[in-house]
Design an enzyme around this catalytic site. Structure first.
Site, PDB file in Angstrom:
ATOM      1  N   ASP A   1      -2.962 -11.893   8.899  1.00  0.00           N
ATOM      2  CA  ASP A   1      -1.963 -12.917   9.208  1.00  0.00           C
ATOM      3  C   ASP A   1      -1.318 -13.417   7.923  1.00  0.00           C
ATOM      4  O   ASP A   1      -1.890 -13.296   6.832  1.00  0.00           O
ATOM      5  CB  ASP A   1      -2.607 -14.087   9.946  1.00  0.00           C
ATOM      6  CG  ASP A   1      -3.111 -13.693  11.328  1.00  0.00           C
ATOM      7  OD1 ASP A   1      -2.511 -12.764  11.920  1.00  0.00           O
ATOM      8  OD2 ASP A   1      -4.090 -14.298  11.806  1.00  0.00           O
TER       9      ASP A   1
ATOM     10  N   HIS B   1       0.566  -6.457   8.650  1.00  0.00           N
ATOM     11  CA  HIS B   1       0.579  -7.675   9.463  1.00  0.00           C
ATOM     12  C   HIS B   1      -0.151  -7.482  10.790  1.00  0.00           C
ATOM     13  O   HIS B   1      -0.447  -8.463  11.504  1.00  0.00           O
ATOM     14  CB  HIS B   1       2.030  -8.096   9.722  1.00  0.00           C
ATOM     15  CG  HIS B   1       2.215  -9.583   9.840  1.00  0.00           C
ATOM     16  ND1 HIS B   1       1.175 -10.452  10.081  1.00  0.00           N
ATOM     17  CD2 HIS B   1       3.330 -10.359   9.758  1.00  0.00           C
ATOM     18  CE1 HIS B   1       1.632 -11.690  10.148  1.00  0.00           C
ATOM     19  NE2 HIS B   1       2.944 -11.660   9.939  1.00  0.00           N
TER      20      HIS B   1
END
Length: 418
Positions: A393, A389
């Site tokens: 995204d 992450h």
């Protein structure tokens, strides 16, 4: 003249290895380039060849020792092998020892518990072969020094078992088979040192959890179209390309489409920079006797289904044989792991650093789904995309997995680049 045998270059960034097995013992004749030892690195087993012909003099290190590149592990006295008469005398001595060993074996069989694998001394390579071929080491006659099992003994026993000869071993010792391997209610333990590969796997995966911001997104996929395509074209495909049409080819090409539209899933983080790739090298997780390995399909985005399937089949065969090289597993920009072959319904795969994403495939099972307002039965598979992450995204991850799902459910998309 004695010639030193040193640890060869093991590959990029690999500086040390563990002595897994000695293939030659002091006094054995060796030919030029004949392997004398097997070393275990972080990824593969590497054979160390003799640079000269002669007689092996001594082992400078023992099985299990860690050695660095360039370290001396043995010496070979150059020159001809022992004279023929010496060889004959050696054979006669071996015959006598074997005859004595048989007599000892007969007496030991009456007292030693059967099936107790811990009583058999095995090198790491032999232990891997035993696990791979599923044979009982206590029923195999070792031909190595002091009656120890060799890898060749295990392979020969496995072949005999497949051809129907394996039962004769068990029938030859009914008393032994009837003896329990441990007292009733016994609680046995065994300590086995982790192989270098297993240590590396543990370290890398734990490191990925600690460093990366791991997250997994899921989707399900209707496999009807791919199953229909395989069923329709499998014979023609096999006839033309001499390879079976599998599911991995479809998923590899679908992943290439997704990575083209979501380049972050095909990138690395190096320091404070993001390294993007304009090519797709897909690491394919393959189960090997000594652990999980990830050989790389180079330029998967430029290859057709046939070449991808051939690469995967070749990797699988060489993983079982233990002949994959460091080059085969270096690099890789994205990974596909198929837990479905082992029956997994759903999982959260861990990324393979420094990669930023991994696609997890699972088993196909018939499930009720709603199509056009009606409940129908379809062959469904859960897909999982684990990602870092820090770089990817949630929107990008979901988009990438959605592209893969749509390409599998409508394979025409892979032909027209949608």
């Amino acid at each position: 003249m004695a010639t030193e045998i040193k640890v060869p270059t093991l590959g990029e960034s690999v500086t040390e290895a563990t002595v897994g097995e000695w293939l030659k013992n002091p006094g054995d004749a060796v030919a030029v380039d004949e392997p004398i030892a097997s070393l275990e690195t972080d990824k593969v087993a590497v054979d160390v060849p003799s640079p000269v012909a002669g007689v092996l003099q001594e082992h400078s290190v023992s099985v299990g020792d860690t050695v660095e590149v360039g370290a001396v592990i043995a010496t070979v006295e150059e020159g001809a092998a022992p004279a023929a008469k010496d060889e004959e005398a050696g054979r006669a001595k071996e015959d006598r020892e074997e005859s004595q060993g048989k007599q000892e074996d007969k007496s030991e069989e009456k007292s030693a518990p059967a099936g107790d694998a811990s009583s058999v001394t095995m090198s790491p390579a032999v232990r891997r072969a035993v696990l791979e071929h599923g044979v009982d080491p206590t029923t195999i006659k070792g031909t190595g020094k002091d009656g120890r099992l060799t890898k060749e003994d295990v392979i020969a026993a496995a072949k005999a078992k497949k051809s129907g000869g394996g039962d004769s071993v068990a029938q030859a010792a009914p008393e032994q088979a009837a003896t329990p391997s441990a007292p009733a209610g016994g609680r046995n333990t065994e300590r086995v040192k982790m192989t270098r590969m297993r240590q590396t796997i543990a370290r890398r995966l734990k490191g990925a959890q600690e460093e990366a911001a791991l997250l997994t997104t899921f989707n399900d996929c209707d496999m009807s179209a791919v199953i229909e395509a395989r069923s329709k074209y499998k014979d023609l495909f096999a006839k033309k390309h001499d390879i079976k049409l599998g599911f991995m080819g479809f998923f590899a090409k679908a992943a290439c489409l997704a990575l083209k539209d979501v380049p972050a899933a095909n990138a690395y983080i190096e320091g404070d920079e993001i390294v993007y790739h304009d090519y797709v090298d897909i690491s394919v997780a393959v189960s090997a006797p000594n652990g999980l390995v990830v050989p790389v399909i180079r330029d998967a985005d430029k290859k057709g289904f046939a070449q991808i399937e051939k690469d995967i089949a070749d990797f699988g065969a060489r993983a079982k044989e233990g002949t994959l090289t460091m080059e085969d597993m270096s690099g890789g920009t994205f990974t596909i792991s198929n837990g479905g072959v082992f029956g997994s319904l759903m999982s959260t795969p861990i990324i393979n650093p420094p990669q930023s994403a991994v696609l997890g495939l699972h088993r196909i099972e018939d499930r009720p789904v709603v199509v056009d307002g009606e409940i129908v039965i379809r062959p469904m598979m859960y897909l999982a995309l684990s990602y870092d992450h820090r770089l990817i995204d949630g929107r990008e991850a979901v988009t990438a997995l959605k592209i893969i799902k749509e390409a599998i459910e409508d394979p025409t998309r892979m032909l027209i680049d949608l």
